[in-house]
Design a protein around this motif. Structure first.
Motif, PDB file in Angstrom:
ATOM      1  N   UNK A 191      33.694 -10.793  -1.914  1.00  0.00           N
ATOM      2  CA  UNK A 191      34.696 -11.484  -0.544  1.00  0.00           C
ATOM      3  C   UNK A 191      33.933 -11.652   0.655  1.00  0.00           C
ATOM      4  N   UNK A 192      34.645 -12.327   1.496  1.00  0.00           N
ATOM      5  CA  UNK A 192      33.978 -12.199   3.071  1.00  0.00           C
ATOM      6  C   UNK A 192      35.076 -12.197   3.995  1.00  0.00           C
ATOM      7  N   UNK A 193      34.729 -11.500   4.878  1.00  0.00           N
ATOM      8  CA  UNK A 193      35.839 -11.386   6.181  1.00  0.00           C
ATOM      9  C   UNK A 193      34.914 -11.749   7.447  1.00  0.00           C
ATOM     10  N   UNK A 194      35.785 -12.195   8.336  1.00  0.00           N
ATOM     11  CA  UNK A 194      35.286 -12.520   9.714  1.00  0.00           C
ATOM     12  C   UNK A 194      36.227 -11.176  10.478  1.00  0.00           C
ATOM     13  N   UNK A 195      35.464 -10.627  11.103  1.00  0.00           N
ATOM     14  CA  UNK A 195      35.960  -9.228  11.893  1.00  0.00           C
ATOM     15  C   UNK A 195      35.234  -9.204  13.236  1.00  0.00           C
ATOM     16  N   UNK A 196      36.160  -9.498  14.268  1.00  0.00           N
ATOM     17  CA  UNK A 196      35.779  -9.444  15.833  1.00  0.00           C
ATOM     18  C   UNK A 196      34.402  -9.884  16.025  1.00  0.00           C
ATOM     19  N   UNK A 197      34.424 -11.100  15.446  1.00  0.00           N
ATOM     20  CA  UNK A 197      33.112 -11.917  15.967  1.00  0.00           C
ATOM     21  C   UNK A 197      32.025 -11.785  14.758  1.00  0.00           C
ATOM     22  N   UNK A 198      32.041 -10.916  13.734  1.00  0.00           N
ATOM     23  CA  UNK A 198      31.154 -10.758  12.894  1.00  0.00           C
ATOM     24  C   UNK A 198      31.290 -10.987  11.548  1.00  0.00           C
ATOM     25  N   UNK A 199      30.362 -11.227  10.847  1.00  0.00           N
ATOM     26  CA  UNK A 199      30.908 -11.561   9.286  1.00  0.00           C
ATOM     27  C   UNK A 199      30.292 -10.331   8.207  1.00  0.00           C
ATOM     28  N   UNK A 200      31.479 -10.078   7.363  1.00  0.00           N
ATOM     29  CA  UNK A 200      31.295  -9.139   6.499  1.00  0.00           C
ATOM     30  C   UNK A 200      31.270  -9.699   5.170  1.00  0.00           C
ATOM     31  N   UNK A 201      30.452  -9.437   4.262  1.00  0.00           N
ATOM     32  CA  UNK A 201      30.546 -10.162   2.927  1.00  0.00           C
ATOM     33  C   UNK A 201      30.089  -9.179   1.802  1.00  0.00           C
ATOM     34  N   UNK A 202      30.630  -9.414   0.726  1.00  0.00           N
ATOM     35  CA  UNK A 202      30.145  -8.472  -0.585  1.00  0.00           C
ATOM     36  C   UNK A 202      29.656  -9.726  -1.796  1.00  0.00           C
ATOM     37  N   UNK A 203      28.459  -9.580  -2.294  1.00  0.00           N
ATOM     38  CA  UNK A 203      27.953 -10.512  -3.100  1.00  0.00           C
ATOM     39  C   UNK A 203      28.710 -10.515  -4.607  1.00  0.00           C
ATOM     40  N   UNK A 204      29.487  -9.361  -4.594  1.00  0.00           N
ATOM     41  CA  UNK A 204      30.087  -9.141  -5.850  1.00  0.00           C
ATOM     42  C   UNK A 204      29.103  -8.840  -6.748  1.00  0.00           C
TER      43      UNK A 204
ATOM     44  N   UNK B  28      32.298  -0.315  10.563  1.00  0.00           N
ATOM     45  CA  UNK B  28      31.435   0.648  10.588  1.00  0.00           C
ATOM     46  C   UNK B  28      30.140   0.245   9.768  1.00  0.00           C
ATOM     47  N   UNK B  29      30.384  -0.573   8.635  1.00  0.00           N
ATOM     48  CA  UNK B  29      29.215  -1.397   8.260  1.00  0.00           C
ATOM     49  C   UNK B  29      28.510  -2.220   9.006  1.00  0.00           C
ATOM     50  N   UNK B  30      28.932  -2.473  10.207  1.00  0.00           N
ATOM     51  CA  UNK B  30      28.074  -3.333  11.046  1.00  0.00           C
ATOM     52  C   UNK B  30      27.036  -2.391  11.855  1.00  0.00           C
ATOM     53  N   UNK B  31      27.367  -1.063  11.903  1.00  0.00           N
ATOM     54  CA  UNK B  31      26.652  -0.209  12.781  1.00  0.00           C
ATOM     55  C   UNK B  31      25.547   0.407  12.120  1.00  0.00           C
TER      56      UNK B  31
ATOM     57  N   UNK C  16      39.853  -3.822   1.267  1.00  0.00           N
ATOM     58  CA  UNK C  16      41.300  -3.316   1.620  1.00  0.00           C
ATOM     59  C   UNK C  16      41.206  -1.689   2.556  1.00  0.00           C
ATOM     60  N   UNK C  17      40.003  -1.370   2.768  1.00  0.00           N
ATOM     61  CA  UNK C  17      39.827  -0.084   3.543  1.00  0.00           C
ATOM     62  C   UNK C  17      40.209  -0.446   4.905  1.00  0.00           C
ATOM     63  N   UNK C  18      40.551   0.693   5.697  1.00  0.00           N
ATOM     64  CA  UNK C  18      40.907   0.592   7.010  1.00  0.00           C
ATOM     65  C   UNK C  18      39.830  -0.386   7.703  1.00  0.00           C
TER      66      UNK C  18
END
Length: 245
Positions: free
Chosen positions: A161-174, A135-138, A127-129
């Motif tokens: 969770x999994x989120x698709x952001x600006x054509x990239x994929x961010x996930x947390x394995x929990x 910035x996690x992709x950089x 839920x962060x900005x």
């Protein structure tokens, strides 16, 4: 397609780790990556380290792994207890763990780390900005590749969770051993062409695995582990101990 299981935050919970590894094996998955925090919170850091070492193709360093193994004479009673459980040889193993894991999957650069590409102690929530999550992709000087990742996976926050952001994929394995979203162990299953540079099909799946929580609590009680009440409450409620009271 190749199958890769991504686990994280075992935290010395042997019943949860065994349940997750059993599920991974039942799905025919042979490649397992671990995103750190093998120890801390739970009682069986020694057994967790040994099992992860034997079953995971790659393991990276978490904040608990770093903290416990780097502090030779810990001031904290909790840290001293966990150090006594794992012993010096296993602390040496934790000190040797790399910071990041990178590979190609179906033409996409995957970067895995524990908390952020900059530090094992930087916490980023779903839920962060947007700027903070992006910035996690950089890359950072800690990373092997100097280009942004297409797929990023991390642990640390115990919230899958999994989120698709600006054509990239961010996930947390929990978390395998100390989930703080649902009281069931979690891990991620990636599928695609491992090492493939050409665009190809790929997928990501979030999995939740029930395990014997009562056994985990019994083992913690039998070990005389400090902060037992807080640990028991977290396992049963999936509520972070610092939110209580």
């Amino acid at each position: 397609m190749d199958k890769i299981a991504v686990i994280s935050d075992v935290h010395g919970n042997l019943p949860a780790l065994e349940a997750v590894l059993d599920d991974i094996a039942a799905r025919g998955v042979r490649t397992v990556y671990c995103l750190g925090d093998l120890i801390g919170k739970g009682p069986s850091g020694d057994a967790a380290i040994d099992l992860v070492r034997s079953r995971c193709a790659a393991v990276i360093r978490g904040n608990w792994d770093d903290l416990v193994s780097q502090e030779a004479e810990a001031e904290s009673e909790v840290l001293r207890w966990h150090q006594s459980v794992i012993g010096e040889e296993r602390m040496g193993y934790l000190r040797s763990l790399p910071f990041v894991l990178e590979f190609m999957l179906s033409g996409r650069l995957v970067r895995l780390f524990h908390a952020s590409p900059r530090s094992v102690y930087e916490r980023v929530q779903p839920w962060d900005g947007l700027d903070r999550r992006m910035s996690l992709f950089e890359p950072s000087p800690e990373c092997g590749s100097a280009v942004p990742a297409d797929i990023v996976g991390y642990g640390d926050i115990h919230n899958a969770y999994v989120q698709h952001l600006s054509g990239r994929t961010l996930f947390n394995a929990g978390s395998v051993g100390n989930p703080l979203d649902l009281p069931t162990a979690s891990y991620v299953l990636l599928e695609g062409e491992l090492g493939g540079d050409a665009a190809a099909p790929w997928s990501i799946q979030m999995l939740r695995i029930p395990y014997d929580i009562e056994r985990a609590i019994r083992e913690a009680r039998a070990a005389g582990m400090p902060e037992l009440a807080e640990y028991e409450r977290e396992l049963c409620t999936a509520r972070y101990r610092k939110l209580d009271g």
